[in-house]
Structures are given as structure tokens and as C-alpha cells.
Design a protein around this motif. Structure first.
Motif, PDB file in Angstrom:
ATOM      1  N   GLU A  21       3.141  -5.171   2.709  1.00  0.00           N
ATOM      2  CA  GLU A  21       2.237  -6.045   1.958  1.00  0.00           C
ATOM      3  C   GLU A  21       1.764  -7.119   2.925  1.00  0.00           C
ATOM      4  O   GLU A  21       2.280  -7.227   4.033  1.00  0.00           O
TER       5      GLU A  21
ATOM      6  N   PRO B 283      -1.768  -1.076   2.503  1.00  0.00           N
ATOM      7  CA  PRO B 283      -1.265  -2.231   1.772  1.00  0.00           C
ATOM      8  C   PRO B 283      -0.613  -1.877   0.433  1.00  0.00           C
ATOM      9  O   PRO B 283       0.263  -2.562  -0.024  1.00  0.00           O
ATOM     10  N   THR B 284      -0.993  -0.764  -0.195  1.00  0.00           N
ATOM     11  CA  THR B 284      -0.394  -0.402  -1.466  1.00  0.00           C
ATOM     12  C   THR B 284       1.003   0.170  -1.290  1.00  0.00           C
ATOM     13  O   THR B 284       1.698   0.382  -2.266  1.00  0.00           O
TER      14      THR B 284
ATOM     15  N   LYS C 228       3.679  -2.506  -2.913  1.00  0.00           N
ATOM     16  CA  LYS C 228       3.395  -3.354  -4.067  1.00  0.00           C
ATOM     17  C   LYS C 228       4.244  -3.019  -5.285  1.00  0.00           C
ATOM     18  O   LYS C 228       3.878  -3.312  -6.399  1.00  0.00           O
TER      19      LYS C 228
END
Length: 191
Positions: free
Chosen positions: A141, A184-185, A188
Motif C-alpha cells: 500500500e 497497490p491493491t 488493501k
């Protein structure tokens, strides 16, 4: 992907905590994480999934257990020693990356450092006295990483760490994967 195909995908995958996905045909964050992982190079997938399969393993006594003892022995260290680096070394070896370090500081110097961690990289910190802690990055992240760490509370645990204060190294110094926009996912999900 239609719900039937998605459910079939889910039946064969795990989420960022190492637990099987629920085959419900819904695209939630855990399923998205598994889909994003498959976009990474095969060696990174092997490192991440290899680390996740050990989540939950606990010591049978202080810094000991059949698997832990084997990991330490493979690094030339006796049973009963701290084992986070031996765990990371075992995961890297199982993914085809030569490594037999039981010391975090030696492991940290073995591979090139990177400021842009990716799943499959090694997270670490080293104190002035040379001791420290390390783990495998499983998700990223903007300000934290998800990791799998051995010798974390006497077990192999999955969790989240702030990036501030951590360093990262890249086994083999492999370059960035072609698909960066989905990375980036990969973290999460709160574990």
C-alpha cells in the motif's frame, strides 16, 4: 469475469491471509488480491504463496519445532536460535532462489536494497548491534506493507507494517513487473 468463472477461480486460490477464498462468485478485496497476485512474475508468486502456506505454524518450545529446526539447520545454525531469517531463506529456496542465511543483517546484505517494495521482496530492519527482524512482503500500500514473518510472537504470522522504519531487498535483483497499476491493491485487505 462472470460469477461462475469467478467462483471456479476462488475454489483454487487463497487470500492474503493464506486462507482459502470463499467460492461465492463475488469480486471482493481478497479475491482481487489473488487475481492481482497472478499478474506478478512466477517467482514472486512462489515466494508469496510459499510464505502464506506456513501462516499459523507455532514453536513447540522456545525457537524450536520440527520445521523451525530444519530451517535453522539448513542455514548452519543450531536449534533454539532466532529463526525469522532462516524462515525467509527457506521460503526463497523453495521458490528457487539460493539463500541460507540465519542472520537478518547477512540476509539484508545478500540482495540489493530497493525503495519500491513489491510482493516477494524481503522486508527487514537491523539494529546497531546487528540483530533485527525480517519477513516476506505479500502486499503493498502507499504507506504500509503486508508481510508474512517467522519468529513473530513465536509463530509464522501474516500482518501489516508501516513502511516507515523498514528496509527492503529484492531477491536476485529482478526488475519491476510489467503490470504496476494493480499492485497497490495487493495489500488493501486488513488481516
Amino acid at each position: 469475469m462472470n460469477p461462475v468463472d469467478l467462483a471456479a477461480f476462488q475454489r483454487l486460490r487463497v487470500g492474503p491471509d493464506g486462507q482459502k477464498l470463499k467460492a461465492d462468485g463475488q469480486l471482493g478485496p481478497r479475491t482481487q488480491w489473488a487475481m492481482d497476485l497472478e499478474q506478478l512474475p512466477a517467482w514472486r508468486q512462489r515466494v508469496v504463496l510459499g510464505a502464506l502456506k506456513w501462516v499459523g505454524l507455532t514453536e513447540t518450545s522456545t525457537n524450536q519445532g520440527p520445521e523451525i529446526d530444519a530451517w535453522l539447520q539448513a542455514c548452519g545454525v543450531h536449534s533454539g536460535n532466532p529463526w525469522c531469517a532462516a524462515f525467509v531463506s527457506a521460503i526463497l529456496r523453495s521458490a528457487g532462489i539460493e539463500c541460507a542465511e540465519a542472520s537478518v543483517s547477512h540476509l539484508a546484505r545478500r540482495f540489493p536494497e530497493t525503495d519500491v517494495p513489491l510482493p516477494g521482496d524481503v522486508s527487514f530492519w537491523v539494529r546497531d548491534d546487528g540483530t533485527g527482524h525480517c519477513g516476506i512482503v505479500t502486499g503493498v500500500e502507499p504507506d504500509r506493507v503486508s508481510t508474512v514473518e517467522g519468529n513473530s510472537g513465536n509463530a509464522v504470522r501474516a500482518g501489516l507494517r508501516l513502511m516507515h522504519g523498514l528496509s527492503f531487498c529484492r531477491p536476485y535483483g529482478n526488475g519491476l513487473p510489467a503490470v504496476l497499476d494493480s499492485l497497490p491493491t495487493l495489500g488493501k485487505v486488513t488481516l
